[in-house]
Scaffold this active site. Structure first.
Site, PDB file in Angstrom:
ATOM      1  N   SER A 227       0.784   5.948  -1.271  1.00 16.81           N
ATOM      2  CA  SER A 227      -0.519   6.212  -1.873  1.00 16.81           C
ATOM      3  C   SER A 227      -1.380   7.068  -0.956  1.00 16.81           C
ATOM      4  O   SER A 227      -1.483   6.806   0.247  1.00 16.81           O
ATOM      5  CB  SER A 227      -1.230   4.884  -2.166  1.00 16.81           C
ATOM      6  N   ALA A 230      -7.495   9.048  -3.608  1.00 14.49           N
ATOM      7  CA  ALA A 230      -7.924   9.954  -4.673  1.00 14.49           C
ATOM      8  C   ALA A 230      -7.058  11.205  -4.752  1.00 14.49           C
ATOM      9  O   ALA A 230      -7.048  11.893  -5.780  1.00 14.49           O
ATOM     10  CB  ALA A 230      -9.383  10.343  -4.465  1.00 14.49           C
ATOM     11  N   ASP A 259      -2.373  -1.836  -7.172  1.00 19.70           N
ATOM     12  CA  ASP A 259      -1.559  -2.782  -7.932  1.00 19.70           C
ATOM     13  C   ASP A 259      -1.244  -2.228  -9.315  1.00 19.70           C
ATOM     14  O   ASP A 259      -0.149  -2.449  -9.850  1.00 19.70           O
ATOM     15  CB  ASP A 259      -2.290  -4.113  -8.052  1.00 19.70           C
TER      16      ASP A 259
END
Length: 318
Positions: A227, A230, A259
């Site tokens: 990840s 943004a 999640d």
């Protein structure tokens, strides 16, 4: 990932109640007025279960809950049709308080202590997982570990479940992640900081992140998703490496965004989708969640609309 039995089980060892307080003009050391309050069942694995509920596969939640404040969890399970196989332990599940000041653009976190897991509880949970593995193909081990639990708990559970033919997803950080990856789960989703900490070196740019994700994949982990907040996420598997960038959306809460990506990617992966399809669907699913407070999945219509605006970039040269 090819499931042999229907059903996904999410394992929450450190469940939480997420309490959000809207407090315009919040000032430390002063009397503040709260204009609204919400409480939702949380903890990463509980969130994943909530996001997956209502899909094509039955969802079971297990792990630990404090016996003194189970109501919010039980209400979620009943509302979403999640099978409750959680073990009740003495005491209360932890409460995470967020004080949100939209006027000042700040969020203040107050995290209360959680459960002390007694001796023998992990063994009882292991027995529960053994029974669940007879009817379920996929297990999601997600979140932090409670006080008093060994750092290799996820690694132990991963190895046991893999030996029973289960697909295992791990989403945690720090020492628990380091131990868990050695047990070769099928899918991991660290963020950049967690991946850097895991490998013991700084990841100064996107090229370094891709190389690090590939290094993790090369150890035997089928799918690695990193990840970037943004900026999207990097996806690496045997097909190659991709960057998925989400469209801009209104953000009500980022709690549970990671999640929701785990849930979206996993559901696409179990359906046999390609790496690009998993990246596009998981990114759209996570973006769709951002407009809601709590573990509320976006509608399929919303996900399909957002998928068209997800940008996919090949990272084959990185």
């Amino acid at each position: 990932m090819t499931p042999t039995k229907p059903g996904i089980v999410t394992v929450s060892l450190n469940s939480a109640i997420d309490q959000t307080l809207e407090c315009p003009g919040f000032t430390a050391g002063a009397v503040n007025r709260v204009t609204s309050e919400t409480r939702t069942a949380g903890g990463k694995a509980i969130n994943v279960a909530a996001f997956l509920a209502g899909g094509d596969l039955p969802i079971t939640a297990t792990g630990f809950l404090g016996a003194d404040n189970t109501q919010v969890f039980e209400a979620l399970f009943q509302e979403r049709g999640i099978l409750d196989r959680c073990l009740r332990l003495p005491g209360s599940s932890r409460v995470n308080i967020k004080v949100v000041d939209r006027m000042g653009g700040t969020v203040t976190d107050l995290n209360l202590p959680g459960l002390q897991v007694p001796d023998g509880a992990l063994q009882k949970l292991t027995e529960t997982l053994d029974a669940l593995a007879r009817d379920n193909s996929c297990f999601v081990l997600s979140g932090s570990l409670p006080a008093g639990m060994q750092e290799d708990a996820y690694a132990t559970l991963t190895a046991r479940l893999r030996s029973r033919g289960a697909i295992v997803v791990v989403d945690t950080s720090g020492a628990p992640l380091k131990h868990a990856v050695a047990a070769k789960p099928d899918f991991v989703k660290p963020n950049v900081h967690e991946l850097s900490e895991l490998l013991g070196r700084a990841l100064s740019d996107r090229t370094e992140v891709v190389r690090a994700a590939r290094q993790l994949h090369a150890t035997g982990i089928e799918l690695v998703v990193v990840s970037l907040g943004a900026e999207g996420a990097i996806f690496v598997d045997g097909e190659g490496a991709l960057l998925a960038v989400p469209p801009r959306v209104e953000v009500a809460s980022t709690v549970g965004a990671g999640d929701s990506m785990v849930a979206g990617v996993l559901s696409a992966r179990l359906a046999g989708r390609s790496l690009e399809e998993c990246a596009r669907y998981g990114t759209a699913f996570a973006a769709g969640k951002l407009v809601r407070v709590g573990p509320v999945p976006p509608s399929q219509e919303r996900v399909q609309s957002l998928m068209r605006s997800v940008s996919i970039h090949s990272l084959s040269d990185a």
